[in-house]
Design an enzyme around this catalytic site. Structure first.
Site, short mmCIF file in Angstrom:
data_model
loop_
_atom_site.label_atom_id
_atom_site.label_comp_id
_atom_site.label_asym_id
_atom_site.label_seq_id
_atom_site.Cartn_x
_atom_site.Cartn_y
_atom_site.Cartn_z
N GLN A 144 2.94 12.14 -5.06
CA GLN A 144 2.38 11.67 -6.34
C GLN A 144 3.24 10.58 -6.99
O GLN A 144 2.73 9.71 -7.69
CB GLN A 144 2.26 12.83 -7.32
CG GLN A 144 1.03 13.68 -7.05
CD GLN A 144 0.78 14.70 -8.14
OE1 GLN A 144 1.52 14.78 -9.12
NE2 GLN A 144 -0.25 15.49 -7.95
N GLU B 132 -7.42 -21.28 -21.49
CA GLU B 132 -6.31 -20.89 -20.61
C GLU B 132 -6.10 -19.36 -20.65
O GLU B 132 -5.95 -18.73 -19.60
CB GLU B 132 -5.04 -21.62 -21.06
CG GLU B 132 -3.98 -21.63 -19.99
CD GLU B 132 -2.87 -22.63 -20.30
OE1 GLU B 132 -3.07 -23.83 -20.07
OE2 GLU B 132 -1.80 -22.20 -20.76
N ARG C 239 3.08 3.82 5.67
CA ARG C 239 4.52 4.10 5.72
C ARG C 239 4.73 5.62 5.69
O ARG C 239 4.30 6.29 4.73
CB ARG C 239 5.22 3.44 4.53
CG ARG C 239 6.67 3.81 4.37
CD ARG C 239 7.54 3.15 5.39
NE ARG C 239 8.95 3.40 5.15
CZ ARG C 239 9.90 3.12 6.02
NH1 ARG C 239 9.60 2.58 7.20
NH2 ARG C 239 11.16 3.35 5.72
#
Ligand code: FAD
Length: 382
Positions: A282, A245, A271
């Site tokens: 940045q 898992e 955007r």
């Protein structure tokens, strides 16, 4: 050292991504809202072999090696936007199907693996109890000898797929004094057994399409042939299931991390604020660069753990490291992606808030982050 995928693995990856996008994604937000586990989609996943990836073909599986399983599950986590479905399927596969395949006798494998692989049965792994989570081996569920078999009594909690379980691997004390060292036994219990009840379904923060619940065992009788790998073998089975898992469920999360990265990059490119794409700031591009670095590291950790599984080597430290790093990177990346999307990131429509809600649980299941650090420290001799 060769980091490339084989041609078969490339095809596997592409096919799973295409399948997930075409078949599994529609309506994911609604299923999340309504907490719907889709048995229909479960069946569709079975049709392409996801529920039995590493299981030999003679038992109905796809017969893949662990590294190819990592490729497949990473692709699944990347292409499938229904994080609950990805989780449900991985829990079924890695904590029920795999231990049954690895530790079951011939009759148990012939009886249960085909329906677990072809979608007819949902499997679960029941260890956690109301009083024992991280300290899993302080469990109270008991199995007492009774004639030709055992009577099981106890309550298991937080069980993935519990409310829709058909087959349960349940861990119970058979010798309290021995405890972890030979005192815990794993049993196969069918959900129709008298005294068994899937009693409570939990409402959760995320993974809402993956049903999670409590299982009650009241004098459940199981025949001696329901014992998995012998009386006292519970801790070996549990540990092995956790190795699978921690390596492979978290490979699926690396896939989802890649999808988040794609989404963050795309949004930061398109955007525009203050006259330029926000990715030119940045403050936006650096968290995205960090997501890329963590994704690369996450993938290497998952693949290394899968490679060790393939070679039958001890992977306790590598599986814990993969689980710890991927889960924490997953949460951080999901949080950063929400931030990068600003107000839109907080809206359901953009799907990143859902990934964040889903991701949080990854630092808890398969052992919390704290427990992974404990495991690593212990193996370092601390
Ligand atoms: C979505 C989900 C799915 C799950 N699915 C399953 C399942 O299918 N089967 C199953 O058996 N269980 C399942 N679990 C249960 C899961 O394994 C436990 O929640 C987990 O092991 C933690 O146990 P707990 O919740 O009792 O927390 P606790 O053990 O009570 O821990 C609480 C806090 O204390 C910390 N802590 C405890 N002990 C130590 C220590 N020694 N050192 C440092 N920190 C410590 C933990 O890190 C944690 O932060 C699932 C849980 C979730 C959330």
């Amino acid at each position: 050292m060769d980091f490339s995928l084989s041609e078969e693995q490339e095809i596997l990856r592409k096919n799973i991504i295409r399948f997930a996008r075409e078949v599994l994604n529609e309506g994911a937000a609604q299923r999340d809202r309504e907490e719907t586990f889709s048995r229909e989609l479960w069946q569709k996943c079975a049709e392409i072999g996801l529920q039995g990836l590493p299981v030999p073909e003679e038992y109905g599986g796809s017969g893949l090696d662990p590294v190819s399983c990592a490729v497949a599950l990473e692709a699944f986590g990347y292409g499938c936007h229904d994080g609950g479905l990805v989780f449900s399927l991985c829990a079924h596969l890695l904590s029920c199907v795999v231990p049954l395949w690895k530790f079951g006798n011939e009759e148990q494998k012939r009886r249960y693996l085909p329906p677990l692989c072809d979608g007819r049965m949902v499997g679960v792994h029941a260890m956690s109890e109301p009083g024992s989570g991280s300290d899993a081996f302080s469990l109270r569920t008991k199995a007492n000898p009774d004639g030709r078999g055992f009577r099981i009594n106890g309550t298991k909690t937080f069980i993935s797929n519990g409310p829709v379980a058909d087959l349960v691997i349940v861990f119970a004390l058979t010798d309290q004094k021995k405890g972890y060292y030979g005192g815990v036994t794993a049993f196969l219990v069918e959900s129709g057994s008298p005294g068994f009840q899937a009693s409570r379904k939990f409402e959760k923060m995320g993974l809402r399409t993956a049903p999670l619940g409590e299982l009650v065992f009241e004098d459940v009788f199981v025949d001696a042939d329901a014992v998995l790998a012998g009386v006292g073998a519970g801790s070996t089975i549990f540990t092995h299931a956790m190795d699978w898992e921690r390596a492979l469920l978290f490979a699926s999360h690396a896939g989802t991390m890649e999808r988040l990265l794609d989404q963050a990059v795309e949004y930061a490119r398109t955007r525009v604020q203050f006259g330029q794409p926000i990715g030119k700031f940045q403050a936006v591009s650096h968290p995205i660069a960090d997501m890329k670095v963590r994704l690369e590291a996450a993938r290497l950790l998952a693949y290394k753990a899968a490679w060790l599984l393939d070679r039958g080597k001890n992977l306790a430290i590598e599986a814990a490291a993969a689980k710890l790093f991927i889960s924490e990177s997953f949460v951080k990346g999901a949080f950063d992606t929400v931030q990068i999307h600003g107000g839109y990131g907080y809206m359901v429509e953009y799907e990143v808030e859902r990934v964040l809600r889903d991701a949080v649980a990854s630092t808890i299941y398969s052992g919390t982050s704290g427990m992974q650090r404990n495991i690593i420290a212990r193996w370092l001799g601390l």
